[in-house]
Design a protein around this motif. Structure first.
Motif, PDB file in Angstrom:
ATOM      1  N   ARG A  73      17.717  36.855  49.039  1.00 57.61           N
ATOM      2  CA  ARG A  73      16.694  36.171  48.240  1.00 57.61           C
ATOM      3  C   ARG A  73      17.315  35.457  47.043  1.00 57.61           C
ATOM      4  N   PHE A  74      18.354  36.040  46.489  1.00 54.56           N
ATOM      5  CA  PHE A  74      19.024  35.482  45.313  1.00 54.56           C
ATOM      6  C   PHE A  74      20.364  34.876  45.721  1.00 54.56           C
ATOM      7  N   THR A  75      20.732  33.822  45.024  1.00 52.50           N
ATOM      8  CA  THR A  75      22.030  33.187  45.258  1.00 52.50           C
ATOM      9  C   THR A  75      22.683  32.905  43.919  1.00 52.50           C
ATOM     10  N   VAL A 101      39.073  38.957  34.029  1.00 49.35           N
ATOM     11  CA  VAL A 101      39.842  39.564  35.112  1.00 49.35           C
ATOM     12  C   VAL A 101      40.862  38.576  35.644  1.00 49.35           C
ATOM     13  N   ILE A 102      41.800  39.097  36.415  1.00 50.98           N
ATOM     14  CA  ILE A 102      42.755  38.220  37.076  1.00 50.98           C
ATOM     15  C   ILE A 102      42.063  37.501  38.234  1.00 50.98           C
ATOM     16  N   LEU A 103      42.678  36.437  38.704  1.00 46.22           N
ATOM     17  CA  LEU A 103      42.053  35.573  39.693  1.00 46.22           C
ATOM     18  C   LEU A 103      41.635  36.318  40.953  1.00 46.22           C
ATOM     19  N   THR A 104      42.454  37.247  41.391  1.00 44.76           N
ATOM     20  CA  THR A 104      42.209  37.920  42.665  1.00 44.76           C
ATOM     21  C   THR A 104      41.451  39.234  42.515  1.00 44.76           C
ATOM     22  N   ALA A 105      40.972  39.518  41.331  1.00 46.06           N
ATOM     23  CA  ALA A 105      40.286  40.786  41.103  1.00 46.06           C
ATOM     24  C   ALA A 105      38.972  40.829  41.863  1.00 46.06           C
ATOM     25  N   PRO A 106      38.625  41.982  42.400  1.00 47.15           N
ATOM     26  CA  PRO A 106      37.317  42.105  43.050  1.00 47.15           C
ATOM     27  C   PRO A 106      36.200  42.037  42.020  1.00 47.15           C
ATOM     28  N   VAL A 107      35.034  41.624  42.470  1.00 48.96           N
ATOM     29  CA  VAL A 107      33.877  41.566  41.589  1.00 48.96           C
ATOM     30  C   VAL A 107      33.422  42.990  41.280  1.00 48.96           C
ATOM     31  N   ARG A 108      33.122  43.235  40.011  1.00 48.46           N
ATOM     32  CA  ARG A 108      32.714  44.579  39.605  1.00 48.46           C
ATOM     33  C   ARG A 108      31.220  44.622  39.328  1.00 48.46           C
ATOM     34  N   THR A 109      30.628  45.736  39.607  1.00 49.46           N
ATOM     35  CA  THR A 109      29.180  45.876  39.442  1.00 49.46           C
ATOM     36  C   THR A 109      28.798  46.746  38.248  1.00 49.46           C
ATOM     37  N   GLU A 110      29.781  47.401  37.645  1.00 50.20           N
ATOM     38  CA  GLU A 110      29.470  48.287  36.523  1.00 50.20           C
ATOM     39  C   GLU A 110      29.455  47.495  35.221  1.00 50.20           C
ATOM     40  N   SER A 111      28.391  47.649  34.458  1.00 54.74           N
ATOM     41  CA  SER A 111      28.232  46.862  33.245  1.00 54.74           C
ATOM     42  C   SER A 111      29.307  47.173  32.204  1.00 54.74           C
ATOM     43  N   LYS A 167      29.006  39.362  44.947  1.00 50.38           N
ATOM     44  CA  LYS A 167      28.332  40.610  45.311  1.00 50.38           C
ATOM     45  C   LYS A 167      26.885  40.530  44.857  1.00 50.38           C
ATOM     46  N   TYR A 168      26.029  41.179  45.629  1.00 47.62           N
ATOM     47  CA  TYR A 168      24.614  41.246  45.294  1.00 47.62           C
ATOM     48  C   TYR A 168      24.123  42.681  45.347  1.00 47.62           C
ATOM     49  N   LYS A 169      23.142  42.952  44.519  1.00 50.05           N
ATOM     50  CA  LYS A 169      22.375  44.187  44.679  1.00 50.05           C
ATOM     51  C   LYS A 169      21.665  44.079  46.020  1.00 50.05           C
ATOM     52  N   GLU A 170      21.591  45.188  46.715  1.00 43.00           N
ATOM     53  CA  GLU A 170      21.069  45.150  48.063  1.00 43.00           C
ATOM     54  C   GLU A 170      19.655  44.579  48.127  1.00 43.00           C
ATOM     55  N   SER A 171      18.837  44.908  47.164  1.00 44.09           N
ATOM     56  CA  SER A 171      17.438  44.485  47.228  1.00 44.09           C
ATOM     57  C   SER A 171      17.226  43.002  46.964  1.00 44.09           C
ATOM     58  N   GLU A 194      16.643  51.580  33.198  1.00 38.35           N
ATOM     59  CA  GLU A 194      18.003  51.275  32.774  1.00 38.35           C
ATOM     60  C   GLU A 194      18.419  49.902  33.295  1.00 38.35           C
ATOM     61  N   ARG A 195      19.369  49.329  32.635  1.00 34.07           N
ATOM     62  CA  ARG A 195      19.923  48.058  33.073  1.00 34.07           C
ATOM     63  C   ARG A 195      20.619  48.245  34.416  1.00 34.07           C
ATOM     64  N   GLU A 196      20.469  47.267  35.290  1.00 34.50           N
ATOM     65  CA  GLU A 196      21.071  47.374  36.610  1.00 34.50           C
ATOM     66  C   GLU A 196      21.741  46.070  37.013  1.00 34.50           C
ATOM     67  N   PHE A 197      22.722  46.230  37.869  1.00 35.99           N
ATOM     68  CA  PHE A 197      23.450  45.088  38.399  1.00 35.99           C
ATOM     69  C   PHE A 197      22.565  44.308  39.361  1.00 35.99           C
ATOM     70  N   VAL A 198      22.675  42.983  39.297  1.00 38.73           N
ATOM     71  CA  VAL A 198      21.927  42.117  40.205  1.00 38.73           C
ATOM     72  C   VAL A 198      22.870  41.325  41.117  1.00 38.73           C
TER      73      VAL A 198
END
Length: 125
Positions: free
Chosen positions: A65-67, A99-109, A57-61, A43-47
């Motif tokens: 390593r990624f930026t 999203v609005i400027l202060t919205a948290p980053v979302r991980t759900e596609s 936000k980053y996927k833990e794995s 399945e598609r996953e957040f990176v």
């Protein structure tokens, strides 16, 4: 907004790649941009994702390593991928979340309204 991902390719384990997500047709700065990936048979996953104000936000794995970064003047988001391993092999997609400027980053596609076409990253051992 239209998105185009690029920069994928075939590399060896331990190598680096930088993906780009170029936007057009919209007010780029109004969007958080996320990177997702889909490996064969999975399945598609957040990176990773970067918000309008630069929150990340980053996927833990991939953390460490990624930026992910963004250049609003160029309407582009980058994903620098270092120390790649075979588990990183996937089609990588970028997507935009209005999203609005202060919205948290979302991980759900499901929150990301606009998607690029994907770029294939293949890591060989």
């Amino acid at each position: 907004v239209q998105l185009q991902a690029s920069g994928g390719g075939l590399v060896q384990a331990g190598d680096s790649l930088r993906l780009s997500c170029a936007a057009s047709g919209g007010q780029f700065s109004r969007y958080a941009i996320g990177w997702f990936r889909q490996a064969p048979g999975k399945e598609r996953e957040f990176v990773a994702a970067i918000g309008r104000s630069g929150t990340i936000k980053y996927k833990e794995s991939v953390n460490g390593r990624f930026t992910v970064s963004r250049d609003n003047a160029k309407k582009t988001v980058y994903l620098q991928m270092n120390s790649l391993n075979v588990e990183d092999t996937a089609v990588y997609y970028c997507a935009a979340d209005n999203v609005i400027l202060t919205a948290p980053v979302r991980t759900e596609s499901r929150y990301y309204e606009f998607w690029g076409q994907g770029t294939l990253v293949t890591v060989s051992s």
